[in-house]
Design an enzyme around this catalytic site. Structure first.
Site, PDB file in Angstrom:
ATOM      1  CB  SER A 331      -0.965  -0.003   1.336  1.00 58.57           C
ATOM      2  OG  SER A 331      -0.133   0.432   2.418  1.00 58.57           O
ATOM      3  CG  ASP A 332       1.236   5.668  -1.372  1.00 53.81           C
ATOM      4  OD1 ASP A 332       2.058   6.080  -0.312  1.00 53.81           O
ATOM      5  OD2 ASP A 332       1.296   6.415  -2.119  1.00 53.81           O
TER       6      ASP A 332
END
Ligand SMILES: *[C@@H]1O[C@H](CO)[C@@H](O)[C@H](O)[C@H]1NC(C)=O
Ligand SMILES: *[C@@H]1O[C@H](CO)[C@@H](O)[C@H](O)[C@H]1NC(C)=O
Ligand SMILES: *[C@@H]1O[C@H](CO)[C@@H](O)[C@H](O)[C@H]1NC(C)=O
Ligand SMILES: *[C@@H]1O[C@H](CO)[C@@H](O)[C@H](O)[C@H]1NC(C)=O
Ligand SMILES: *[C@@H]1O[C@H](CO)[C@@H](O)[C@H](O)[C@H]1NC(C)=O
Ligand SMILES: *[C@@H]1O[C@H](CO)[C@@H](O)[C@H](O)[C@H]1NC(C)=O
Ligand SMILES: *[C@@H]1O[C@H](CO)[C@@H](O)[C@H](O)[C@H]1NC(C)=O
Ligand SMILES: *[C@@H]1O[C@H](CO)[C@@H](O)[C@H](O)[C@H]1NC(C)=O
Ligand SMILES: *[C@@H]1O[C@H](CO)[C@@H](O)[C@H](O)[C@H]1NC(C)=O
Ligand SMILES: *[C@@H]1O[C@H](CO)[C@@H](O)[C@H](O)[C@H]1NC(C)=O
Length: 815
Positions: A331-332
């Site tokens: 994920s960011d």
């Protein structure tokens, strides 16, 4: 990705997690004697004695350490030895140690956009290696349109990154490149990308990833090293899937808005049509994975059509099932927390965790999964198998990096160290990249190049002129030996005078204007440096205007009036600038764009002005006028909608006025092109195609129908490829290398057909008064196609025009 944590410190947005995630790093001044002691005593040992998995004598007898077994079997064996709690602790960028199995902590988050960068906790400039080469920001290297250069850059960065890993100052997993489309000129991170064209972004992605990752050495003549499409990588135990380093395609997908109006990237729901998705937003990611063989993909903060990217099962399934992805999905940073806390998409933290794990995300940058996965399992929302699948993807990459094959110092690339960072070769490459990227936008009356012998006095004006921190742009590391633009000019004209004009690029008050006017008035040659800095365009910050910031334009006008001769305007920054005023003003003889040129930018600007090389870069993004800022940035549509007054985006679809067009760029010579040979007709009948692939729909003009070829796995695309032979005549007195862009447009169009599109590019050297001949391979399926409204790729049949500057060649594609 990801936050500059330091910057966010005093912001008051509803994301406290991010600020807490990593303490801001402080620069500590180490006294010189202590530093030397550290260098000679502690540091080499720190690298050499570093912990690694499967370390003898105690930890090398686990089956997962047995290199005779396949990677898949080893990974499964390791996972089978972990408890649920131990498994969960692997689901964060800072993956916990498992001492009883001899696994040290592993930090997944390192950054390397245009050189090893300090933005993630994985990279530390505090050991035996305190600097790394800061190459030009990507948007400038992109302007070179030179694939050999792009691969060489990625390889150089990989070598410096590996050296830093060996010194225990970085990980092996790096979160670059940024291959989102530069969709809107205001985007604060457009500078990080190779521009607005999906084909260029795709090719750049393939070049960066394949050159960065290749374990088996690197052939600069080849673009493809590891093909990701094979299912065999993990099964065979051969070395096909092995990696020197791991690169990451980010940010998946339709991510290109930071903060604009009421919209922020954390809650923005990008509404994307099937048509735009297929031929604009997805191609770079598809190429990055299928052809580049990327071992990581990062899902973005934003939602795509109502679903958070990291919880988007369809998008994350597609990468594995259709594109053959075998890496890990991260994920960011804190992109899982926001699904519950900001987006309210999930109704509990556990639901957010379940949504992403079930969708196919494998690791969270941040700590959210550490906190909420166990309760999600207890509530029955997440199964242990979901976690095992994530761990399989994660560990597989670490095994492919040979992290479980014994002492990394004894392996291939184990010898790389401080001597391989900031080398002469890498500095030379930084020079090459900046030189090749520089774009000459205006040169009235041949004002440039300057002749050293003719310049008695010179003045440099502008707030960026005597500053090094503006050279690198976003995601810069600590440069080896940066020089300011002023230093660069003084190498040529030692007496060059300087005035900043404003305190900084924001130029809120031009309180140095009088001084600037005085300094400029006394010089024979005046160079003004204007444009942007990270205060105007950066992560979490889009621009609201395309004009020069603050009082910069006023400064340029005042200096132009005071200057004895027409001046030279140097523009810095990644995003387009509306400099219409300068384009039209005869007191401004020349305009040159240098992007964020990296640590050697000072010298390269001087070289360009004095004609040590011939500028030959071209703009990788359309320069729109200020009036474009009335277009809502949140409107994701690429295609124009004339009835709604929407002008469309990028050279493929934009219908409005421009300042400088995509691909614009002059040189000190003039070049003329000819098509030496190109087919005038391609007949599908000659290929093994099936009639069933031909379809039709109404023409966009509303009369008649357009026949087209549907493009899918069964289309005989290879049979349709052709080569165009082009001659390039340099009708000038100066040799030069420059970028050549081949476009095509079709006579007929369906709704949403591009006006024109790039079908090939290359960079070519041509001697003064000489002629060069190059071949370009065109793949009509890939490059002359576009999507219809159903989101299916099609190739329009009928007449197409190939275009090279003003020269055109007609090509008929028929059934
Ligand atoms: C490693 O695996 C191979 C193949 O299964 C096996 O023959 C060998 O005995 C194993 N080595 C050790 C040290 O367990
Ligand atoms: C470098 O910084 C890291 C993280 O802040 C720290 O753990 C490490 O001890 C430092 N190393 C040296 C040699 O100062
Ligand atoms: C790459 O191509 C050039 C020119 O064709 C050739 O001289 C060179 O040896 C090639 N390099 C490699 C590593 O194959
Ligand atoms: C932002 O939201 C406010 C309040 O809902 C609204 O009045 C304003 O028009 C919005 N601004 C933009 C640029 O959408
Ligand atoms: C995780 O839980 C700890 C302890 O409850 C808390 O201090 C921390 O803020 C939480 N972090 C996240 C990212 O939820
Ligand atoms: C340029 O900056 C340096 C330090 O950053 C300063 O010492 C020097 O005086 C400046 N030069 C001019 C001409 O302003
Ligand atoms: C820019 O300069 C102004 C003073 O003119 C100052 O108030 C502002 O803080 C400066 N901005 C930065 C980013 O340093
Ligand atoms: C550039 O931006 C940085 C970060 O915002 C700031 O510290 C610096 O003062 C700026 N420099 C100029 C010349 O504007
Ligand atoms: C099609 O095939 C014929 C016979 O093999 C050949 O002469 C012709 O050049 C081909 N045409 C194209 C466009 O490939
Ligand atoms: C492309 O880049 C490479 C690497 O910097 C360079 O050697 C080559 O000369 C460039 N090609 C042209 C035509 O400029």
């Amino acid at each position: 990705m990801p936050f500059k944590i330091k910057k966010l410190k005093n912001k008051t947005r509803a994301l406290p997690l991010i600020q807490r995630m990593q303490p801001p790093r402080r620069r500590r001044k180490i006294p010189l004697p202590l530093l030397l002691l550290l260098l000679f005593a502690v540091l080499p040992a720190a690298g050499a004695n570093r912990d690694f998995p499967c370390k003898p004598p105690h930890f090398n007898s686990f089956p997962f350490c047995n290199t005779s077994l396949s990677i898949a079997d080893r990974v499964r064996s390791l996972i089978s030895l972990l408890t649920l709690q131990e498994k969960i602790k692997q689901l964060s960028n800072t993956a916990a140690a498992v001492p009883r199995l001899g696994l040290p902590l592993y930090e997944w988050w390192s950054e390397s956009l245009h050189g090893v960068a300090g933005n993630g906790p994985g990279v530390r400039f505090n050991g035996s290696i305190s600097t790394a080469t800061v190459f030009p920001q990507v948007i400038l290297s992109a302007a070179s349109f030179n694939r050999t250069l792009w691969r060489a850059l990625a390889r150089a960065i990989a070598i410096e990154a590996r050296a830093m890993y060996n010194a225990d100052q970085a990980g092996l997993t790096f979160w670059a490149p940024n291959i989102n489309i530069f969709r809107d000129p205001r985007w604060g991170r457009g500078q990080e990308t190779p521009g607005e064209d999906p084909m260029v972004a795709s090719v750049y992605a393939v070049d960066y990833v394949s050159a960065f990752q290749s374990q088996s050495g690197w052939n600069p003549n080849e673009s493809l090293f590891i093909r990701g499409s094979s299912r065999r990588i993990l099964g065979e135990g051969g070395d096909r899937g092995l990696l020197m380093m791991s690169a990451c395609c980010k940010h998946y997908t339709a991510y290109d808005l930071e903060k604009w109006g009421n919209f922020t990237r954390y809650t923005f729901d990008a509404q994307v049509s099937d048509q735009d998705m297929e031929d604009t937003f997805q191609p770079p990611f598809r190429s990055c994975i299928k052809e580049g063989g990327a071992s990581c993909l990062m899902c973005s903060y934003n939602q795509v059509n109502g679903v958070p990217s990291c919880a988007h099962g369809d998008l994350l399934t597609e990468i594995r099932e259709q594109w053959g992805f075998e890496g890990y999905v991260t994920s960011d940073c804190d992109a899982v927390a926001i699904i519950f806390e900001d987006q309210k998409y999930a109704s509990s933290p556990e639901d957010a965790v379940a949504d992403v794990l079930k969708a196919g995300m494998d690791i969270n940058c941040g700590k959210y999964l550490l906190n909420h996965t166990e309760s999600a399992v207890k509530l029955g929302k997440v199964k242990e198998e979901d976690i095992d699948r994530a761990l399989f993807n994660l560990f597989s990459v670490l095994f492919r990096l040979k992290l479980f094959d014994g002492n990394p110092a004894k392996q291939q690339y184990g010898e790389l160290g401080a001597g391989n960072v900031c080398t002469k070769e890498h500095r030379q490459l930084a020079f090459e990249a900046a030189r090749q990227g520089v774009v000459l936008l205006k040169n009235e009356g041949g004002r440039l190049p300057l002749r050293r012998s003719n310049v008695a006095s010179m003045a440099l004006i502008g707030p960026a002129g005597n500053r090094t921190e503006v050279l690198g742009g976003g995601y810069s590391g600590v440069s080896c030996d940066p020089k300011t633009l002023l230093d660069g000019l003084r190498d040529y004209v030692p007496s060059t005078a300087f005035a900043a004009g404003c305190a900084n690029t924001s130029c809120v008050t031009a309180n140095g204007l009088k001084e600037a006017v005085r300094v400029a008035g006394a010089a024979e040659v005046v160079v003004v440096v204007a444009g942007l800095n990270l205060t105007e365009e950066t992560e979490d910050h889009d621009r609201v205007s395309l004009l020069l910031p603050g009082k910069q334009e006023e400064l340029v006008h005042a200096v132009a009036s005071a200057s004895k001769k027409p001046l030279v305007l140097v523009l810095m920054g990644g995003g387009p600038l509306d400099v219409s005023f300068a384009k039209e003003d005869s007191r401004i003889a020349a305009i040159i764009w240098i992007g964020y040129p990296g640590e050697v930018g000072g010298q390269v600007l001087a070289e360009a002005l004095f004609g040590d090389f011939n500028p030959g870069g071209r703009l990788p993004v359309t320069w729109y006028p200020e009036s474009f800022t009335t277009v809502p940035m949140n409107d994701m549509n690429m295609r124009a909608n004339p009835s709604g007054g929407y002008p469309g985006r990028t050279y493929r679809f934009y219908t409005g006025r421009i300042v400088y067009e995509y691909g614009y760029g002059l040189s000190y010579s003039s070049y003329a092109y000819k098509f030496l040979s190109a087919p005038s007709k391609i007949s599908l009948a000659n290929s093994s195609f099936s009639e069933a692939l031909i379809d039709r729909e109404p023409a966009s003009e509303g009369h008649g129908e357009v026949d087209y070829l549907r493009i899918d796995e069964t289309t005989p695309c290879e049979d349709l490829q052709f080569t165009v032979k082009i001659s390039v005549a340099n009708n000038g007195e100066m040799e030069g290398s420059h970028a050549i862009l081949l476009f095509s447009r079709s006579d007929k169009s369906i709704r949403g057909s591009p006006k024109r599109q790039l079908v090939g590019f290359d960079r070519v050297f041509t001697a003064a008064n000489g002629v060069s001949v190059i071949d370009m391979l065109v793949d009509p399926c890939k490059h002359m196609s576009s999507a219809n409204e159903k989101g299916k790729l099609i190739l329009v049949l009928g007449a197409h025009m190939l275009m090279l500057g003003d020269t055109e060649h007609e090509l008929l594609i028929c059934s």
